[in-house]
Structures are given as structure tokens and as C-alpha cells.
Write a protein that holds these residues in place. Structure first.
Motif, PDB file in Angstrom:
ATOM      1  N   ARG A  59       5.530 -44.983 -45.718  1.00  0.00           N
ATOM      2  CA  ARG A  59       6.348 -43.673 -45.867  1.00  0.00           C
ATOM      3  C   ARG A  59       5.922 -42.597 -44.968  1.00  0.00           C
ATOM      4  O   ARG A  59       6.725 -41.808 -44.399  1.00  0.00           O
ATOM      5  N   GLU A  60       4.417 -42.166 -44.957  1.00  0.00           N
ATOM      6  CA  GLU A  60       4.098 -41.300 -44.275  1.00  0.00           C
ATOM      7  C   GLU A  60       4.050 -41.527 -42.730  1.00  0.00           C
ATOM      8  O   GLU A  60       4.507 -40.625 -41.919  1.00  0.00           O
ATOM      9  N   GLY A  61       4.037 -42.706 -42.342  1.00  0.00           N
ATOM     10  CA  GLY A  61       4.141 -43.046 -41.008  1.00  0.00           C
ATOM     11  C   GLY A  61       5.769 -42.697 -40.441  1.00  0.00           C
ATOM     12  O   GLY A  61       5.986 -42.256 -39.419  1.00  0.00           O
ATOM     13  N   PHE A  62       6.748 -43.066 -41.240  1.00  0.00           N
ATOM     14  CA  PHE A  62       8.076 -42.860 -40.994  1.00  0.00           C
ATOM     15  C   PHE A  62       8.307 -41.400 -41.029  1.00  0.00           C
ATOM     16  O   PHE A  62       9.036 -40.876 -39.950  1.00  0.00           O
ATOM     17  N   ARG A  63       7.633 -40.589 -41.809  1.00  0.00           N
ATOM     18  CA  ARG A  63       7.790 -39.318 -41.763  1.00  0.00           C
ATOM     19  C   ARG A  63       7.444 -38.573 -40.557  1.00  0.00           C
ATOM     20  O   ARG A  63       7.681 -37.598 -39.834  1.00  0.00           O
ATOM     21  N   THR A  64       6.094 -39.051 -40.107  1.00  0.00           N
ATOM     22  CA  THR A  64       5.557 -38.761 -38.852  1.00  0.00           C
ATOM     23  C   THR A  64       6.496 -38.761 -37.697  1.00  0.00           C
ATOM     24  O   THR A  64       6.807 -37.860 -36.870  1.00  0.00           O
ATOM     25  N   ILE A  65       6.857 -39.941 -37.506  1.00  0.00           N
ATOM     26  CA  ILE A  65       7.683 -40.324 -36.322  1.00  0.00           C
ATOM     27  C   ILE A  65       9.292 -39.835 -36.338  1.00  0.00           C
ATOM     28  O   ILE A  65       9.426 -38.948 -35.724  1.00  0.00           O
ATOM     29  N   LYS A  66       9.580 -39.793 -37.631  1.00  0.00           N
ATOM     30  CA  LYS A  66      11.149 -38.908 -37.923  1.00  0.00           C
ATOM     31  C   LYS A  66      11.023 -37.459 -37.601  1.00  0.00           C
ATOM     32  O   LYS A  66      12.027 -37.080 -36.846  1.00  0.00           O
ATOM     33  N   SER A  67      10.080 -36.948 -38.054  1.00  0.00           N
ATOM     34  CA  SER A  67       9.890 -35.379 -37.837  1.00  0.00           C
ATOM     35  C   SER A  67       9.625 -34.988 -36.342  1.00  0.00           C
ATOM     36  O   SER A  67      10.216 -33.923 -36.033  1.00  0.00           O
ATOM     37  N   SER A  68       9.318 -35.989 -35.394  1.00  0.00           N
ATOM     38  CA  SER A  68       8.897 -35.479 -34.276  1.00  0.00           C
ATOM     39  C   SER A  68       9.847 -35.941 -33.195  1.00  0.00           C
ATOM     40  O   SER A  68       9.756 -35.520 -32.101  1.00  0.00           O
ATOM     41  N   ILE A  69      11.229 -36.702 -33.523  1.00  0.00           N
ATOM     42  CA  ILE A  69      12.053 -37.308 -32.584  1.00  0.00           C
ATOM     43  C   ILE A  69      13.009 -36.136 -32.387  1.00  0.00           C
ATOM     44  O   ILE A  69      13.380 -35.307 -33.090  1.00  0.00           O
ATOM     45  N   LYS A  70      13.229 -36.024 -31.040  1.00  0.00           N
ATOM     46  CA  LYS A  70      13.988 -35.113 -30.484  1.00  0.00           C
ATOM     47  C   LYS A  70      15.371 -35.721 -30.085  1.00  0.00           C
ATOM     48  O   LYS A  70      15.234 -36.931 -29.591  1.00  0.00           O
ATOM     49  N   ALA A  71      16.302 -34.958 -29.754  1.00  0.00           N
ATOM     50  CA  ALA A  71      17.564 -35.720 -29.316  1.00  0.00           C
ATOM     51  C   ALA A  71      17.707 -36.030 -27.886  1.00  0.00           C
ATOM     52  O   ALA A  71      16.816 -35.492 -27.142  1.00  0.00           O
ATOM     53  N   PHE A  72      18.324 -37.107 -27.525  1.00  0.00           N
ATOM     54  CA  PHE A  72      18.196 -37.665 -26.167  1.00  0.00           C
ATOM     55  C   PHE A  72      19.554 -38.576 -25.980  1.00  0.00           C
ATOM     56  O   PHE A  72      20.161 -39.000 -27.072  1.00  0.00           O
ATOM     57  N   ASP A  73      20.080 -38.609 -24.984  1.00  0.00           N
ATOM     58  CA  ASP A  73      21.176 -39.504 -24.561  1.00  0.00           C
ATOM     59  C   ASP A  73      20.851 -40.771 -24.369  1.00  0.00           C
ATOM     60  O   ASP A  73      21.581 -41.652 -24.785  1.00  0.00           O
ATOM     61  N   SER A  74      19.813 -40.991 -23.498  1.00  0.00           N
ATOM     62  CA  SER A  74      19.305 -42.419 -23.263  1.00  0.00           C
ATOM     63  C   SER A  74      17.926 -42.139 -23.103  1.00  0.00           C
ATOM     64  O   SER A  74      17.335 -41.022 -22.800  1.00  0.00           O
ATOM     65  N   ALA A  75      17.106 -43.476 -22.862  1.00  0.00           N
ATOM     66  CA  ALA A  75      15.741 -43.481 -22.844  1.00  0.00           C
ATOM     67  C   ALA A  75      15.275 -44.680 -22.283  1.00  0.00           C
ATOM     68  O   ALA A  75      15.920 -45.747 -22.766  1.00  0.00           O
TER      69      ALA A  75
END
Length: 138
Positions: A59-75
Motif C-alpha cells: 500500500r505504501e509503495g503504491f502510494r509513493t509511486i502513484k503520487s510522484s507520477i507526472k503526465a506524459f504522452d509516451s516514455a
């Protein structure tokens, strides 16, 4: 006679060199599992499949990743694990990474080193130390 003796020596050496294959150690299996988790999270991130990221995180790991994700078109993102530390049920994977992001017409290239802290059975990402590759593009 001499060639027969030489052939016997060569066959003996060949037989001795071809011993049984060794079984992978538990640490090796754990490291392989950890690499698989990172690869799954990376692929889910690139496809923007957040439910798949969540399956591979606490739960904490997902929260860490999800909160830092920025919008992008492709990567594009690649990991190169350099060290795995195993201490009981805690696994730390040190990995250099390299990424490219496109958002509109803006291209961003970054690289860094992250430490993915994992725990549990099956392994799940619990935290990311140092530079998370999931916080780009900024």
C-alpha cells in the motif's frame, strides 16, 4: 599406445569438467523474483496501467509511486540492476535507470540510481530510495 593413453587422459579431463549443474541458491531465486517485479512495474508504468503497478507494491509503495507520477504522452525506461541486498525478508535492489519522456512537444531525458526496497512473499515494492524514475517528466 601413446595416443591411446593421451585419449584416455583427455576423456578423463572432459568427464571431470562436465559435472552436474548446480542448483540456484535461494538468494539467486529471490534476486530473479525482484528483477521480475521491477520489470512488471516498469511495463505497467509505460502502459499507464496503475492497477498492475498496485499489484506489485505494498500500500505504501503504491502510494509513493502513484503520487510522484507526472503526465506524459509516451516514455521509454530501462533498468540496469547493479546490486541486490537481502536481509531476512527485506530485499533492496540498487538499479541505475535511464528514461525518455515525451509530453506534447517537450522531450525529457533523465538518468539516475534508485534503490527499490521490497518485502513480503511474493515480493512487493515497499519504497523507492534515492532518485525515483517515476517522477519524470518534471
Amino acid at each position: 599406445m601413446r595416443s591411446l593413453l593421451l585419449l584416455a587422459v583427455v576423456l578423463s579431463l572432459f568427464t571431470a569438467a562436465c559435472g552436474k549443474a548446480t542448483k540456484p541458491t535461494q538468494d539467486s531465486k529471490t534476486a530473479t523474483e525482484a528483477f521480475g517485479v521491477l520489470e512488471s512495474i516498469k511495463e505497467a508504468y509505460l502502459k499507464k496501467e496503475y492497477s498492475s503497478i498496485e499489484k506489485n507494491c505494498t500500500r505504501e509503495g503504491f502510494r509513493t509511486i502513484k503520487s510522484s507520477i507526472k503526465a506524459f504522452d509516451s516514455a521509454e525506461l530501462s533498468f540496469a540492476p547493479t546490486l541486490v541486498e537481502i536481509d531476512g525478508n527485506k530485499v533492496m535492489v540498487h538499479s541505475s535507470w535511464k528514461g525518455r519522456w515525451l509530453r506534447g512537444t517537450k522531450k525529457t531525458e533523465e538518468r539516475g540510481v534508485a534503490v527499490f526496497v521490497m518485502s513480503g512473499r511474493p515480493l512487493k515494492v515497499d519504497n523507492i530510495l534515492r532518485t525515483s524514475p517515476f517522477k519524470y517528466p518534471e
